[in-house]
Structure formats: C-alpha cells, structure tokens
Design a protein around this motif. Structure first.
Motif, mmCIF file in Angstrom:
data_model
loop_
_atom_site.group_PDB
_atom_site.id
_atom_site.type_symbol
_atom_site.label_atom_id
_atom_site.label_comp_id
_atom_site.label_asym_id
_atom_site.label_seq_id
_atom_site.Cartn_x
_atom_site.Cartn_y
_atom_site.Cartn_z
ATOM 1 N N MET A 134 -0.649 -13.776 -4.248
ATOM 2 C CA MET A 134 -0.751 -14.201 -2.873
ATOM 3 C C MET A 134 -2.020 -13.608 -2.286
ATOM 4 O O MET A 134 -2.203 -12.396 -2.320
ATOM 5 N N PRO A 135 -2.925 -14.435 -1.758
ATOM 6 C CA PRO A 135 -4.134 -13.877 -1.148
ATOM 7 C C PRO A 135 -3.818 -13.245 0.205
ATOM 8 O O PRO A 135 -2.725 -13.410 0.732
ATOM 9 N N GLY A 136 -4.813 -12.541 0.747
ATOM 10 C CA GLY A 136 -4.633 -11.958 2.067
ATOM 11 C C GLY A 136 -4.228 -13.005 3.089
ATOM 12 O O GLY A 136 -4.494 -14.192 2.922
ATOM 13 N N VAL A 169 5.923 -5.167 -1.029
ATOM 14 C CA VAL A 169 5.775 -4.185 -2.103
ATOM 15 C C VAL A 169 4.750 -4.777 -3.059
ATOM 16 O O VAL A 169 4.968 -5.839 -3.641
ATOM 17 N N HIS A 170 3.627 -4.124 -3.189
ATOM 18 C CA HIS A 170 2.506 -4.638 -3.972
ATOM 19 C C HIS A 170 2.733 -4.403 -5.467
ATOM 20 O O HIS A 170 3.230 -3.352 -5.861
ATOM 21 N N GLN A 171 2.349 -5.392 -6.249
ATOM 22 C CA GLN A 171 2.458 -5.290 -7.696
ATOM 23 C C GLN A 171 1.113 -5.643 -8.308
ATOM 24 O O GLN A 171 0.422 -6.497 -7.777
ATOM 25 N N PRO A 172 0.715 -5.038 -9.387
ATOM 26 C CA PRO A 172 1.445 -3.993 -10.093
ATOM 27 C C PRO A 172 1.219 -2.635 -9.460
ATOM 28 O O PRO A 172 0.341 -2.480 -8.599
ATOM 29 N N GLY A 173 1.979 -1.636 -9.914
ATOM 30 C CA GLY A 173 1.721 -0.245 -9.564
ATOM 31 C C GLY A 173 0.579 0.255 -10.444
ATOM 32 O O GLY A 173 -0.049 -0.511 -11.179
ATOM 33 N N ARG A 174 0.331 1.553 -10.401
ATOM 34 C CA ARG A 174 -0.787 2.107 -11.180
ATOM 35 C C ARG A 174 -0.434 3.498 -11.656
ATOM 36 O O ARG A 174 -0.015 4.347 -10.862
ATOM 37 N N LEU A 189 -4.612 -0.928 -3.839
ATOM 38 C CA LEU A 189 -3.410 -1.646 -4.266
ATOM 39 C C LEU A 189 -2.931 -2.644 -3.216
ATOM 40 O O LEU A 189 -2.283 -3.634 -3.541
ATOM 41 N N SER A 190 -3.261 -2.396 -1.959
ATOM 42 C CA SER A 190 -2.757 -3.240 -0.873
ATOM 43 C C SER A 190 -3.639 -4.446 -0.555
ATOM 44 O O SER A 190 -3.174 -5.416 0.049
ATOM 45 N N ILE A 191 -4.895 -4.402 -0.942
ATOM 46 C CA ILE A 191 -5.888 -5.392 -0.497
ATOM 47 C C ILE A 191 -5.497 -6.836 -0.813
ATOM 48 O O ILE A 191 -5.560 -7.713 0.046
ATOM 49 N N THR A 192 -5.126 -7.112 -2.055
ATOM 50 C CA THR A 192 -4.872 -8.505 -2.464
ATOM 51 C C THR A 192 -3.841 -9.175 -1.572
ATOM 52 O O THR A 192 -4.019 -10.320 -1.158
ATOM 53 N N ASP A 193 -2.766 -8.472 -1.266
ATOM 54 C CA ASP A 193 -1.677 -9.068 -0.481
ATOM 55 C C ASP A 193 -1.914 -9.041 1.025
ATOM 56 O O ASP A 193 -1.255 -9.770 1.760
ATOM 57 N N THR A 194 -2.795 -8.188 1.484
ATOM 58 C CA THR A 194 -2.934 -8.029 2.939
ATOM 59 C C THR A 194 -4.204 -8.664 3.497
ATOM 60 O O THR A 194 -4.130 -9.477 4.411
ATOM 61 N N THR A 195 -5.367 -8.282 2.967
ATOM 62 C CA THR A 195 -6.614 -8.640 3.647
ATOM 63 C C THR A 195 -7.668 -9.316 2.776
ATOM 64 O O THR A 195 -8.772 -9.577 3.260
ATOM 65 N N LEU A 196 -7.352 -9.633 1.538
ATOM 66 C CA LEU A 196 -8.348 -10.248 0.656
ATOM 67 C C LEU A 196 -8.786 -11.604 1.214
ATOM 68 O O LEU A 196 -7.993 -12.522 1.362
ATOM 69 N N GLY A 197 -10.060 -11.711 1.564
ATOM 70 C CA GLY A 197 -10.614 -12.956 2.076
ATOM 71 C C GLY A 197 -10.387 -13.211 3.554
ATOM 72 O O GLY A 197 -10.904 -14.189 4.097
#
Length: 150
Positions: A1-3, A16-21, A70-78
């Motif tokens: 899912m993009p931002g 909850v962001h995936q994957p963990g690290r 870890l949060s960027i892709t789901d929250t604010t990417l783009g």
C-alpha cells in the motif's frame, strides 16, 4: 500500500507495518561509525560486558531512524511534502543486536494547512516493538502531506 494523501487519513487510523527488521551487528557498527558516535556501549564488546546491560547496546538513533524507515511505505511514500518535526522520542526498553523490531503507526491528529490549501498536517505516533513485546521506541512525527489531487 503506498502512502496516503492527507484527506485519506482519519484520527485513530492504525497500521502495523510489514516486514519487521532484525537488527544486526553491522547495522549498529556502520550507523555508529557513519554518525561519529563512538560510545563504547555501541562498539566495544568488552566495555559493554561491564555495563549494566552486559552486552552491546544498539545505538538509539539507529532505532529512531529504523522506525521512520519502516513506516514510510504505508504512511507517506509519494504523498509527503516535508517532515515538520519529531517529538516525544522515548526509548523505554533497550535494543540489542539480534532483536527483531516491528513498527506500528497511529494517526493522533490532522489539520488543514492554513497557508497551503492543497496540503494538510498529520501527526503519527510511531511505536517500535521487539520480539519480546516490549516497546523499544515511541515518537510523534509531524508531516506535511499533499491532499488527493482533484
């Protein structure tokens, strides 16, 4: 899912962001060296053994940066205009080499920008949790986001 765009968020939204690290010795060593943090607790196994932790402690600014990453892709990417600030950064439990961290984010506030009608300000609470269920880090991140194009 993009931002997501500003107007696609609601206060209370949680991800909850995936994957963990899993944090490695190389992560800690390289990050500490790149940022000139020569704290023996992060780099010297013998000194760290003599500390109350008994082993190397991962650089907390690495865990901070990992939470954002870890949060960027789901929250604010783009959809991000800019990060506006980081507040209330807390590290209630230490992170050690080999810990696996998972990040979750919750929207704690939203407001329209007064000076930029096509943008809005969101505040996220990011939480890093280790494999033992302990919170390794919490923080608030304020961001300026684009609204969805019409």
């Amino acid at each position: 899912m993009p931002g997501r765009y500003f107007d696609e968020w609601a206060v209370g939204d949680r991800i909850v962001h995936q994957p963990g690290r899993t944090v490695t010795e190389t992560d800690n060593l390289m990050f500490s060296a790149m940022t000139h943090n020569m704290q023996p607790l992060h780099l010297d196994a013998e000194a760290a053994k003599r500390s109350e932790f008994g082993r190397i402690l991962v650089n907390s600014t690495f865990t901070f940066s990992l939470a954002v990453g870890l949060s960027i892709t789901d929250t604010t990417l783009g959809t991000l205009v800019a990060n506006l600030g980081f507040d209330e950064v807390r590290t209630p439990h230490p992170t050690f080499i080999g810990d696996t961290l998972t990040c979750s984010s919750e929207v704690v506030s939203l407001r329209e920008s007064r000076s930029r009608p096509a943008q809005g300000i969101a505040v996220f609470r990011h939480t890093l949790t280790n494999q033992r269920g302990e919170n390794a880090l919490t923080m608030l991140r304020s961001v300026l986001l684009y609204k969805k194009p019409v």
